[in-house]
Design a protein around this motif. Structure first.
Motif, PDB file in Angstrom:
ATOM      1  N   GLU A 246      17.711  51.227  23.517  1.00 32.51           N
ATOM      2  CA  GLU A 246      17.416  51.899  22.243  1.00 32.51           C
ATOM      3  C   GLU A 246      17.489  50.898  21.092  1.00 32.51           C
ATOM      4  O   GLU A 246      16.642  50.906  20.189  1.00 32.51           O
TER       5      GLU A 246
ATOM      6  N   LEU B 233      14.455  48.789  21.144  1.00 33.18           N
ATOM      7  CA  LEU B 233      13.290  49.520  20.645  1.00 33.18           C
ATOM      8  C   LEU B 233      13.334  49.614  19.121  1.00 33.18           C
ATOM      9  O   LEU B 233      12.340  49.371  18.446  1.00 33.18           O
ATOM     10  N   ARG B 234      14.490  49.951  18.601  1.00 33.73           N
ATOM     11  CA  ARG B 234      14.600  50.048  17.140  1.00 33.73           C
ATOM     12  C   ARG B 234      14.266  48.705  16.495  1.00 33.73           C
ATOM     13  O   ARG B 234      13.607  48.658  15.456  1.00 33.73           O
ATOM     14  N   GLN B 235      14.716  47.631  17.122  1.00 34.69           N
ATOM     15  CA  GLN B 235      14.386  46.310  16.577  1.00 34.69           C
ATOM     16  C   GLN B 235      12.886  46.071  16.645  1.00 34.69           C
ATOM     17  O   GLN B 235      12.287  45.549  15.707  1.00 34.69           O
ATOM     18  N   ALA B 236      12.267  46.462  17.750  1.00 31.99           N
ATOM     19  CA  ALA B 236      10.820  46.288  17.891  1.00 31.99           C
ATOM     20  C   ALA B 236      10.089  47.060  16.802  1.00 31.99           C
ATOM     21  O   ALA B 236       9.026  46.664  16.346  1.00 31.99           O
ATOM     22  N   LEU B 237      10.663  48.162  16.369  1.00 35.97           N
ATOM     23  CA  LEU B 237      10.002  48.989  15.355  1.00 35.97           C
ATOM     24  C   LEU B 237      10.363  48.549  13.940  1.00 35.97           C
ATOM     25  O   LEU B 237       9.892  49.138  12.978  1.00 35.97           O
ATOM     26  N   GLY B 238      11.213  47.540  13.827  1.00 35.38           N
ATOM     27  CA  GLY B 238      11.474  46.993  12.495  1.00 35.38           C
ATOM     28  C   GLY B 238      12.917  47.041  12.035  1.00 35.38           C
ATOM     29  O   GLY B 238      13.209  46.682  10.896  1.00 35.38           O
ATOM     30  N   ALA B 239      13.842  47.493  12.904  1.00 32.03           N
ATOM     31  CA  ALA B 239      15.242  47.511  12.489  1.00 32.03           C
ATOM     32  C   ALA B 239      15.763  46.083  12.387  1.00 32.03           C
ATOM     33  O   ALA B 239      15.562  45.274  13.285  1.00 32.03           O
ATOM     34  N   LYS B 240      16.436  45.778  11.268  1.00 27.66           N
ATOM     35  CA  LYS B 240      17.013  44.452  11.088  1.00 27.66           C
ATOM     36  C   LYS B 240      18.404  44.422  11.697  1.00 27.66           C
ATOM     37  O   LYS B 240      19.007  45.476  11.903  1.00 27.66           O
ATOM     38  N   PRO B 241      18.935  43.212  11.935  1.00 28.60           N
ATOM     39  CA  PRO B 241      20.309  43.134  12.457  1.00 28.60           C
ATOM     40  C   PRO B 241      21.271  43.964  11.604  1.00 28.60           C
ATOM     41  O   PRO B 241      22.140  44.665  12.128  1.00 28.60           O
ATOM     42  N   GLN B 242      21.053  43.900  10.286  1.00 26.80           N
ATOM     43  CA  GLN B 242      21.893  44.657   9.366  1.00 26.80           C
ATOM     44  C   GLN B 242      21.805  46.169   9.619  1.00 26.80           C
ATOM     45  O   GLN B 242      22.810  46.876   9.568  1.00 26.80           O
TER      46      GLN B 242
ATOM     47  N   ALA C 208      24.277  44.169  16.864  1.00 27.30           N
ATOM     48  CA  ALA C 208      23.373  43.513  15.915  1.00 27.30           C
ATOM     49  C   ALA C 208      22.949  42.137  16.407  1.00 27.30           C
ATOM     50  O   ALA C 208      21.897  41.631  16.032  1.00 27.30           O
TER      51      ALA C 208
ATOM     52  N   GLU D 185      19.155  40.063  20.956  1.00 29.43           N
ATOM     53  CA  GLU D 185      17.771  39.670  20.715  1.00 29.43           C
ATOM     54  C   GLU D 185      16.883  40.836  21.143  1.00 29.43           C
ATOM     55  O   GLU D 185      17.124  41.452  22.181  1.00 29.43           O
ATOM     56  N   PRO D 186      15.847  41.127  20.364  1.00 28.25           N
ATOM     57  CA  PRO D 186      15.023  42.297  20.679  1.00 28.25           C
ATOM     58  C   PRO D 186      14.506  42.304  22.118  1.00 28.25           C
ATOM     59  O   PRO D 186      14.606  43.312  22.807  1.00 28.25           O
TER      60      PRO D 186
ATOM     61  N   LEU E  12       8.825  39.616  19.271  1.00 30.62           N
ATOM     62  CA  LEU E  12      10.028  40.074  19.967  1.00 30.62           C
ATOM     63  C   LEU E  12      10.739  38.887  20.599  1.00 30.62           C
ATOM     64  O   LEU E  12      11.911  38.969  20.953  1.00 30.62           O
TER      65      LEU E  12
ATOM     66  N   ALA F  27      11.866  41.113  11.577  1.00 33.43           N
ATOM     67  CA  ALA F  27      11.964  42.573  11.677  1.00 33.43           C
ATOM     68  C   ALA F  27      10.951  43.222  10.738  1.00 33.43           C
ATOM     69  O   ALA F  27      10.279  44.195  11.100  1.00 33.43           O
TER      70      ALA F  27
ATOM     71  N   ARG G 246       7.453  42.892  12.233  1.00 42.13           N
ATOM     72  CA  ARG G 246       7.250  43.874  13.312  1.00 42.13           C
ATOM     73  C   ARG G 246       7.000  45.254  12.740  1.00 42.13           C
ATOM     74  O   ARG G 246       6.191  46.020  13.240  1.00 42.13           O
ATOM     75  N   ASN G 247       7.721  45.548  11.676  1.00 37.52           N
ATOM     76  CA  ASN G 247       7.606  46.877  11.089  1.00 37.52           C
ATOM     77  C   ASN G 247       6.269  47.091  10.392  1.00 37.52           C
ATOM     78  O   ASN G 247       5.674  48.159  10.482  1.00 37.52           O
TER      79      ASN G 247
ATOM     80  N   TYR H 267      12.625  52.226   8.960  1.00 36.31           N
ATOM     81  CA  TYR H 267      12.943  50.812   8.744  1.00 36.31           C
ATOM     82  C   TYR H 267      11.959  50.126   7.810  1.00 36.31           C
ATOM     83  O   TYR H 267      11.933  48.908   7.741  1.00 36.31           O
TER      84      TYR H 267
END
Ligand SMILES: Nc1ncnc2c1ncn2[C@@H]1O[C@H](COP(=O)(O)OP(=O)(O)OP(=O)(O)O)[C@@H](O)[C@H]1O
Ligand SMILES: [Mg+2]
Lengths: 403, 239
Positions: A310, A313-322, A392, A395-396, B57, B81, B84-85, B113
């Protein structure tokens, strides 16, 4: 607002696994509730002691043999009490007391075994703020004459005579028949002494009849209570008593064989004991809070591992480490804050309940509520940070490939 | 027109010493805006490795990757990030839907995001609904992924990839887990997206699927061995 969004993600994460979230919070709930309850219990105990000591009567001094000094208990005699009464300025009365061995008593066809007998002087009710409920107390003349009279504690009166008035009846104490002239009011247990379960006799009668085998020193007294006129005369009275008794006992005033204590002294001693007790309880409660925190960390670590894909996936969709960090940190903080809140409610409710049910006297320490709640929040941040940082750091692509 | 995607001597090396694997051995590829490219090649040839780097990725061991005029191979994790977004829409072979969220919530995920623009709840919802309608799932908003077919799940994933209007759609074997009827549905949707101007890069093993692309790039042992624009490349014949 970005924060609000992250908060919602965290909240969703928690509500998707309600049972687990609840079980995780339980540790914090118990921790916080126990901090509050335990502090309320020890504070209640302190209050109870203070109440009881104050119930002895205001402006009371307690004169007794110096504790732990060999032979000191033999030197304090009834004449010391009389000397204080006659010579010390600023007092309203004294009550000398002596307790012989417990006696079996019999009256109205009822026998009671091993009842505490207390010999007192006539001012006892006045000095000790302990009134006679029925009949009267003996007077100084009766005491001098060793009159065969007795005053019963409320409990004893009830045990022997039920609802009937025992005034004028006879009670046999040990082998001596005495006339009952009074019954004390109910007082209950003060400083571990059951006042209602005792029987009060003239101290000179006690010397004559119940202190046996020690004829030479049969006028020894255990305690002399001195009632001072007012708060501001206490210091002066203490000094006078010190001088007087040192002279009478022929001892160095710097190393007396007696002690003069105020109620404050006694309260302070008692408080030292309860403070130790309170510290112990606080530690126990604090540790249970810590254990709750470790529970949160444990579950969060499991959760991060379980939800690695999960996270990927969130990282792939644009979630940053933060974003990932905040999501998991907020989950931990929400768990501990909700746990803290429920814990406060249970702790306060529990403390009230203990009080209401009479199980224990409790007094909620107001500071303990923000303290426990704040500790819960800190526990959440402290123990939530490590798992969140782990999440965090992923790696994605590694997270996405996780099985 | 300049290339939307451009790589220069892209290398990905796994392991050290004896165990070294050159998953990518120096790949130069350009994809123009509006192209529909299929990547083919035998198993282990490096297709997924390439896609993951194109999708930000994964990062290359060596070489440069320029996406929409920006050298992304040098960006920080935060910047990647955002790329990607905003720039990329992913379609995975395994769908990668969050199982406990409804299809609608799954499609709304990328908007959580978005870096700068503030998407209101209503707008996010409307956009997600529009995206689901575009893939023919307007009536399945509240279903969980487990309650719909594999083909439908992949369509949800496409809707999710589209919701932020990224210029590039990347699909690694999007029909790999689907039967032929569902595969056709998926490829039809990709076709429609392409017709509407999307740039699509898709990995596939199946020549019938690859045939829908304008251009087929063939990879073997981490190198491009052919790059044809007519769908009649050497790579497809070799399958
Ligand atoms: N994380 C990794 N560690 C080590 N080697 C890897 C890793 N990922 C991929 N490889 C190797 O890199 C090479 C290319 O793998 P990749 O997944 O890109 O192939 P592919 O073309 O996508 O294959 P398939 O058609 O089976 O999906 C393979 O030899 C693989 O074993
Ligand atoms: Mg692959």
């Amino acid at each position: 607002m970005k924060f609000k969004r992250t908060l919602r993600i965290a909240w969703e994460g928690l509500t998707l696994n309600k049972v687990r979230s609840f079980l995780t919070t339980l540790g914090v709930i118990i921790g916080v509730a126990s901090v509050i309850v335990m502090l309320a219990v020890s504070s209640g105990a302190e209050a109870a002691i203070a109440d009881q000591i104050n119930a002895l009567g205001a402006n009371l001094l307690i004169v007794g043999p110096m504790r732990g000094m060999p032979g000191a208990s033999k030197t304090m005699v009834i004449d010391d009490a009389l000397a204080i009464e006659e010579q010390v300025v600023g007092i309203t009365g004294i009550s000398a007391e002596q307790a012989p061995p417990a006696q079996d008593i019999k009256a109205n066809g009822v026998s009671l075994e091993a009842i505490s007998v207390i010999g007192t002087t006539a001012d006892f009710p006045d000095v000790r703020d302990y009134a006679v409920a029925d009949g009267r107390y003996f007077n100084a003349v009766e005491d001098d004459r060793k009159a065969k009279v007795a005053v019963l504690g409320a409990g004893i009166a009830k045990d022997l005579f039920g609802e009937f008035s025992p005034i004028g009846q006879t009670v046999t104490v040990g082998s001596t028949k005495l006339t009952i002239i009074g019954v004390m009011e109910e007082k209950g247990i003060v400083s571990d002494l059951d006042y209602d379960g005792r029987i009060y006799l003239p101290i000179n009668l006690v010397f004559q009849k119940y202190i046996t085998g020690m004829t030479l020193s049969s006028d020894r007294v255990k305690t002399i209570y001195v009632k001072v006129e007012s708060q501001d005369k206490i210091d002066s009275v203490i000094t006078q008593i010190n001088v007087l008794l040192a002279e009478r006992h022929d001892v160095d005033p710097a190393a007396p064989d007696f002690s003069v204590q105020t109620q404050q002294d006694i309260i302070a001693t008692q408080e030292a004991t309860t403070a130790a007790f309170r510290d112990l309880l606080a530690w126990v409660a604090g540790i249970s809070l810590l254990v709750g925190g470790i529970g949160i960390m444990n579950i969060m670590l499991v959760s991060v591992t379980e939800r690695t894909r999960e996270i990927g996936l969130r990282q792939a969709l644009g979630a940053k480490p933060q974003d990932v960090l905040m999501q998991f940190l907020l989950e931990a903080i929400i768990l501990s804050l909700v746990g803290g809140l429920v814990g406060v409610i249970l702790g306060v409710g529990g403390s009230y309940l203990f009080n209401a049910l009479g199980t224990m006297q409790t007094r909620i320490v107001p500071l303990s509520i923000p303290l426990a709640f704040g500790a819960a929040a800190i526990v959440g941040i402290f123990f939530g940070y490590y798992p969140a940082a782990q999440a965090a750091k992923l790696e994605p692509i590694v997270a996405l490939r996780h099985e | 027109m300049t290339a939307l995607i451009e790589t220069r001597n892209l290398k990905k090396i796994y392991g050290t010493g004896e165990a070294t694997v050159h998953a990518l051995a120096g790949v130069d590829v350009k994809v123009k805006r509006g192209e529909f490219v299929a990547i083919m090649g035998p198993s282990g040839s490096g297709k997924s490795t390439l896609m993951n780097i194109l999708g930000c990725l994964d990062s290359p061991t060596e070489g440069e990757y320029i996406l929409d005029g920006r050298v992304v191979s040098q960006l920080s994790r935060e910047e990647l990030a955002e790329v990607r977004n905003q720039k990329l829409g992913f379609i995975f072979q395994a769908f990668n839907l969050l199982p406990r969220l409804s299809t609608l919530a799954n499609v709304m995920l990328p908007m959580l995001y978005n870096p700068d623009e503030e998407v209101s709840d209503d707008e996010a919802r409307n956009r997600a609904v529009a995206s689901l309608e575009a893939v023919g799932l307007g009536s399945r908003l509240d279903h969980l992924p487990s309650e719909i077919s594999g083909g439908q799940q992949q369509r949800v994933a496409i809707a999710r990839a589209l919701v932020n209007n990224p210029p590039v759609i990347l699909a690694d074997e999007p029909t790999g887990n689907l039967d032929s009827k569902s595969s056709v549905e998926i490829i039809d949707i990709l076709h429609k997206l392409h017709d509407n101007g999307a740039t699509i890069v898709m990995v596939t093993h199946e020549p019938e699927i690859a045939r829908h692309a304008q251009r087929v790039i063939c990879v073997r042992d981490g190198l491009i061995i052919s790059d044809g624009h007519d769908g009649e490349s050497e790579c497809m014949r070799s399958y």
